[in-house]
Scaffold this motif. Structure first.
Motif, PDB file in Angstrom:
ATOM      1  N   ARG A 119       9.975   4.862   1.844  1.00 47.91           N
ATOM      2  CA  ARG A 119      10.094   3.514   1.279  1.00 47.91           C
ATOM      3  C   ARG A 119      11.446   3.336   0.619  1.00 47.91           C
ATOM      4  N   CYS A 120      12.038   2.160   0.842  1.00 51.59           N
ATOM      5  CA  CYS A 120      13.287   1.814   0.183  1.00 51.59           C
ATOM      6  C   CYS A 120      12.906   0.886  -0.966  1.00 51.59           C
ATOM      7  N   SER A 127      10.428  -5.861  -4.638  1.00 47.76           N
ATOM      8  CA  SER A 127      10.737  -4.463  -4.333  1.00 47.76           C
ATOM      9  C   SER A 127      10.760  -4.225  -2.824  1.00 47.76           C
ATOM     10  N   ASP A 128      10.056  -5.050  -2.045  1.00 42.32           N
ATOM     11  CA  ASP A 128      10.026  -4.859  -0.593  1.00 42.32           C
ATOM     12  C   ASP A 128      11.045  -5.756   0.093  1.00 42.32           C
ATOM     13  N   LEU A 129      12.298  -5.312   0.111  1.00 36.80           N
ATOM     14  CA  LEU A 129      13.361  -6.054   0.777  1.00 36.80           C
ATOM     15  C   LEU A 129      13.604  -5.427   2.145  1.00 36.80           C
ATOM     16  N   GLY A 146      10.543  -2.911   4.262  1.00 36.99           N
ATOM     17  CA  GLY A 146      11.177  -1.972   3.346  1.00 36.99           C
ATOM     18  C   GLY A 146      10.624  -0.572   3.442  1.00 36.99           C
ATOM     19  N   LYS A 147       9.842  -0.276   4.518  1.00 36.58           N
ATOM     20  CA  LYS A 147       9.318   1.090   4.684  1.00 36.58           C
ATOM     21  C   LYS A 147       9.182   1.418   6.166  1.00 36.58           C
ATOM     22  N   ILE A 148       9.269   2.709   6.477  1.00 33.20           N
ATOM     23  CA  ILE A 148       9.016   3.183   7.840  1.00 33.20           C
ATOM     24  C   ILE A 148       8.033   4.338   7.768  1.00 33.20           C
ATOM     25  N   THR A 149       7.235   4.482   8.831  1.00 35.45           N
ATOM     26  CA  THR A 149       6.286   5.590   8.905  1.00 35.45           C
ATOM     27  C   THR A 149       6.591   6.413  10.142  1.00 35.45           C
ATOM     28  N   LYS A 162      18.603   8.322   3.886  1.00 34.38           N
ATOM     29  CA  LYS A 162      18.955   7.349   2.849  1.00 34.38           C
ATOM     30  C   LYS A 162      18.567   5.971   3.364  1.00 34.38           C
ATOM     31  N   CYS A 163      18.602   4.983   2.485  1.00 34.64           N
ATOM     32  CA  CYS A 163      18.301   3.622   2.906  1.00 34.64           C
ATOM     33  C   CYS A 163      19.240   2.650   2.205  1.00 34.64           C
TER      34      CYS A 163
END
Length: 189
Positions: A119-120, A127-129, A146-149, A162-163
């Protein structure tokens, strides 16, 4: 026949929210988990400034086998558990950036086949950009959530992540991928 016994210390350092990057003034608990008796084990660190010390000296508050900390950027460094006789656990890197963007990635090694979410996060709202995720300096994907799985991590997923989002860029964090214990496979028919 000579009987040789090998003593392995199975100690590990656990981080309260299994991640390696934290916002300034976030609270974290570091615990020494030891098979058997955890007495005599203490949380140690070596900061980016090269200061080697144990919890309760000039940082952290000792509570049993745990060390509670309110983090500031000067707390960035390497943390581990150590026994009175000098035995060590694995080490964990903790980063407290001066910036407002962090990458939430596992602090502890992940096992091949596990599902991992990165999560970035931005310290503030929202927070979720939309965020770009990088591995070893190359963009792997951009996500509006704003996240990858990674559904099943493999050894090839090990590396420096990094993000970045519209508010800035996170520091890099290393993700370690371990292969499942091979002895289980050797004993199967």
């Amino acid at each position: 026949m000579i009987n040789v016994s090998v003593v392995t210390v199975l100690a590990s350092l656990s981080v309260s929210s299994d991640r390696s990057q934290f916002f300034e003034y976030e609270s974290v608990s570091l615990s020494c988990e030891v098979q058997g008796n955890s007495a005599g084990w203490r949380v140690m660190r070596n900061t980016s400034r090269g200061n080697l010390s144990e919890c309760n000296t000039d940082w952290g508050k000792q509570q049993g086998s745990s060390c509670i900390m309110l983090l500031i950027p000067a707390d960035s460094g390497v943390y581990w558990c150590e026994s009175g006789s000098g035995e060590h656990s694995h080490a964990v890197n903790i980063t407290v950036p001066v910036g407002a963007v962090i990458l939430e990635s596992p602090a502890l090694p992940v096992t091949e086949g596990d599902s991992v979410t990165l999560r970035c996060r931005y310290q503030g709202t929202p927070s979720d950009l939309t965020a770009g995720f990088y591995k070893d300096g190359s963009l792997i994907r951009t996500e509006t959530t704003g996240k990858i799985t990674i559904p099943a991590v493999s050894k090839s997923d090990e590396g420096l992540y990094k993000c970045s989002n519209s508010k800035g860029e996170s520091p890099e964090s290393w993700m370690t991928v371990t292969i499942e214990n091979m002895t289980n496979h050797m004993n199967s028919p």
